[in-house]
Design an enzyme around this catalytic site. Sequence first.
Site, short mmCIF file in Angstrom:
data_model
loop_
_atom_site.label_atom_id
_atom_site.label_comp_id
_atom_site.label_asym_id
_atom_site.label_seq_id
_atom_site.Cartn_x
_atom_site.Cartn_y
_atom_site.Cartn_z
CG HIS A 142 -2.09 -0.93 1.04
ND1 HIS A 142 -3.24 -0.55 0.42
CD2 HIS A 142 -2.24 -2.22 1.39
CE1 HIS A 142 -4.08 -1.58 0.41
NE2 HIS A 142 -3.50 -2.60 0.98
CE LYS B 145 -13.69 5.72 2.23
NZ LYS B 145 -13.49 5.58 0.79
#
Length: 947
Positions: free
Chosen positions: A152, A600
Amino acid sequence: MTENRTDERFLPKDKELRARVRLFGELLGNVIRRLEGEAVLDAVEALRKGFVNLRKREDPRLRERMMRCIVHQTPEMTERIIRAFSIYFSLVNIAEEDLFYRWRRAQVSSGEPLWTGSFDRTLRQLHQEGVSAAELERLLSGLSYMPVFTAHPTEARRRTTMQNQRRVFQTADRLNQPRIGGAERRLLIEELEAQIQILWRTNEVRVKKPQVRDEIKYGLFYFEESLFEAIPQTYRFLEKAVRRTYGIQPDGSLPIRIPAFLRFGSWIGGDRDGNPNVTPEVTMLACRLAMQQVLREYIRRVTHLRNVLTHSSLMCAPSAEFLASLKTDSSIAPAVFQGYMDRYETEPYRRKLQIMAYRLKETLATVERRLAGESAVLPVMSAYAGADAFLADLRVIHDSLVSHGERNIAAGELTDLIRLAETCGFHLHHLDVRQESTVHSAAVAAILAQTDLAADYETLDEPGRIALLSELIDRPDLPEPDPERLDATARETLRVFEVIREMRVEVGPEGIGTYVISMTHAASHVLEVLFLGRLAGLAGEASDGPFCHLRVTPLFETIEDLLHVEDVLEGLLATPTYARMLAASGNVQEVMLGYSDSCKDGGILASSWNLYEAQKKIVAITERFGVRCQLFHGRGGTVGRGGGPTHESILAQPPATVQGRIKFTEQGEVLSYKYSNVETAVYEIGVGATGLILASRSLIRAPARDRDEHMATMNELAGLGEDAYRELVDRTPGVLDYFYESTPVQEIGFLNIGSRPSHRRKSDRSKTSIRAIPWVFGWAQSRHTLPAWYGIGAALAAWRGEDPARLELLQQMYRDWPFFRSLLSNSQMALTKADMRMAADYAKLCSDQALAGQVFEKVREEYARTVREVLLVAQLDALMDETPLLALSLQRRNPYLDPLNSIQIHLLRESRALEAGQPEGEETDNPWMSPLLRSINAIAAGMRNTG
C-alpha cells in the site's frame, strides 16, 4: 517508535537518548555546512530555534518572522531546508530504535524477568497460572502467526535509503561498547558523519513511480536485510524461555516440542484490486522471485555449514539413517564431485552438505531460467523437487549428530536452518491473490453465456446463483470456455486461476495463500471464485474423493458489510457443495476484516465495535458448522486503519476468537519500522507471537466472557460515535472540498510511493472515490489525524451525561476491558499527534473560507471534547501519561514538525496558485512540486505514521 510500555527502570535512559540525538544533529550540521554552505545551515537553525521557542511560548511577532523566513526562500533553498529536517527525523528514529535495543539487551543480561511481551515474561505468567509443560505444548501446537506484507502506498522511503540508515544504526550501536577508547570513539564518530553525508547525497524521493516489480523486490528486501536472521533468533528466545521456566530433560532436550508456528504472507504481486498493473505474469514473477531469494539463502547457509560440521567418521559414528541417505545420493555424486569422488570421504556431513548445495543450485538454476523467460523443466534426479526433501536431509543430519552425543552442535546453526526452512519452505511466503467481487461476477456471466450453461446469470437472484454455481462445481465435466471469445477482463481473470495452478506446482502448494474477495456482499461471490477455480482444475472430484486447492477468503470492509457477515457466512457454509470443498481443503475458513474502509465509512468507534462484534459472530458460526476459523485482520499503520502496538491489539480481540491463529497485514511504513533491523524484527515478532499465545489460552482453559454491561454500553457508544462522525463527513455540506483543499491529498498522488492509483476515479471529490489509505494520509499530514479519534468525545459525553455512575462504569471499562483500554489508548496517541493550531493554518488553504471556518470549528470542538472525555475516563492528567516514553518522543518531535508543516502550507499555496494560472491543457514546470513532495516524506518520517 516501537516501544509503547512504561518501565520506570528505563526513564533515566532518556538522558542518553538526548545526548545521541544531539550528536546526530551536530554531525548533520557539519555535513550541511561543508556541502551546502553556511546560508543553508543558518536558515535551518533559525527555523529550528524559532519554532522551538514558539512551542514554549506563543509570540505573534516571532511567528510572523518565521513565516517571512519561509516564504522568502527560493524553491531550491526550501528543498534543502526540508531535507535537513527530514534526515534529522530519520536520525532521531534510529537513535530511539538503538536505545530500546540496548535497553532490551541490558535486561537479557540482568537475568531479571524481561519486558512485557517477551517470551520470558509470558511463559513465567503461564507457569504462575498453573499451565503445565504438556498444556503449553498443546497450546503452541495450535499456533499460526502470519504477518502479511503489502505494498500500500504509504511507505515514502526508498530501499537504498533504508540500507544507508541500517549502516548508521550499526555504527551508532558500536558507540555503545562500554570499554571503547577515546581514539576509537573519534573514528566511529567520523564514520557516522561520513554515513550521514551519504544520506545527504542520496535522493530519498523516487524519481519515477515504482513498478510492481520494484514493490516485489521491496518486500523481499526485508527477508534479506533482517528476517532470515530474525526468524531463527525468535525461536531461540522461545527455547531459552522454555528452559528457564520449565527446565530441561536429563538428555539436555527441552521438555516440550516447539512447532514451527511462524509464517509470512504477501500481497505484493497478487493484489490486483484497483491495480491494473498486477497482471497474471506479475503474479508468476512474484512467486519466482520469492523462490529465488530463499534458495539463495539456503545455499549460503548450507555452504557455511559444510565448513562447520567437519566431523570425521574416524572420530564418530553417524546414524544408519544418515548413512542410508548418503548412499541414496550416490547417483548424483559424480556430477557433484566431478572426478574427485573421494572428496570428504571421511567427513560424511561435509559430503552430504556438498551434495545438498549442488541440489539447491540445480533448483535455483531452473528458477532463474524461468525468470529469464525460458520454459525450464526441473531436473528431478539432481535437484530438490520441494522443500520437504530438503528438510528431510537437514533433519537426518540433526538426528545423526544427536545419536553420537552432539545435541549441542545440532542445536546450533543447523537447527537455525531447519527453523528457517520450516517457516519459509521453497516459497518464502504465502502469496495471496485479491480481486474485487464484481470482476468475478462479470467473468462468470460471460463464461456461462459463451458455453451455453446459463444465458441469464446476471438476472438470477441470490438463491438462484447459489443453486446454479453449486450444480456446476459438482459436475464431473464442464465445457471449456474459449478465452479468445471473452473480453479482456474475463480472459485475464481466467488466466489468474491458471497461474495459481502453475505456481502451486512450481514453488510448492504453500506458495499461493488464499484468494481474497474484496467487497464480498453475498455467498455467491465466494462460489463464483470456486467455480473459476474449478474451471482451472483447482477443485473437483478425483478417484479418491473431492479435492480443493483453492482457499477462498471473503473480505468484509464497510460498516454495512460487517452488519451482514452472518447472512453471507451462514449462506456459504450451509451450501453442501462449498462445505464439501472446504473440508477437502483442510476445513479452515479464513475471513478477512477490513479496518481502513470501515473506519473511513463510519468512524473509529463504529468501525472498532462492529469489527469486534463481527469476530464473535464469525467464530460462533464456524463453530456451529464444525469448521475451524482463521481471522485475517486488514490493519494499517495508523490507528485509523487498525494500527497500534501488536501485542496489545491481539490481546484486545474478543475472548476465544483468536484460537491460536492470526493473520494480519503489515502495511507501508510499518514494514520499515518493524523489519529494517534484525534486532527490532526479533522484538516485534516476539511481542506479536506472545500476544497470540496469551490470547489463545482458550485452547487449554475455559475462556473469560465479556461483561454484558460493558457490551451494552459499547453498543450505545458505537451508535453515538457513528452518528457524530457521519454528521461531519456525510451530512456537512462541503466537507469533502475542505478535505481536498486543506490537506495535500491531491499532491500525494504525484509522490512516487506506490504502483496503485490513490483514487478509484479521477476528478471525483467523493468519499467513495478516495481510497482509505490517502484518506488517512491526508488528514495526518495536515495534523488533523481525524479518522483515529473523531466521534469518541461526542459519544462519551452524550452517553455519560452528568451521571457519576455512568462515568464510573466507563472508568471501570478502561481499567478492566482490554478492548476498551486499547481503543482509548490508541486514540491518545492520535490526539497527541494532532495539532489544532497547525490544522487551522491548513484550513486557510480552502478557497471558501466561510465553509472552512464552519468545518474546522466542528473539528476543533470535537478534538477538545475528545481530549477532555478520554482523560476523564482514563483518569489521567495529560494524554499518554501511561506511556511516558512515547509521549516524550512525540513531544520532542513537535518543534521540528512545526516548521515542516508551515513550509508545506506555503508550498501548497504556491504550487496550486501556479497550476491554477496555467492555460487549459497546457503543462509547465512547477518548481514548487519537488520540495512539496519532499515535505510529505519529511512529515511522514517525523510523525512515524502516514496512511
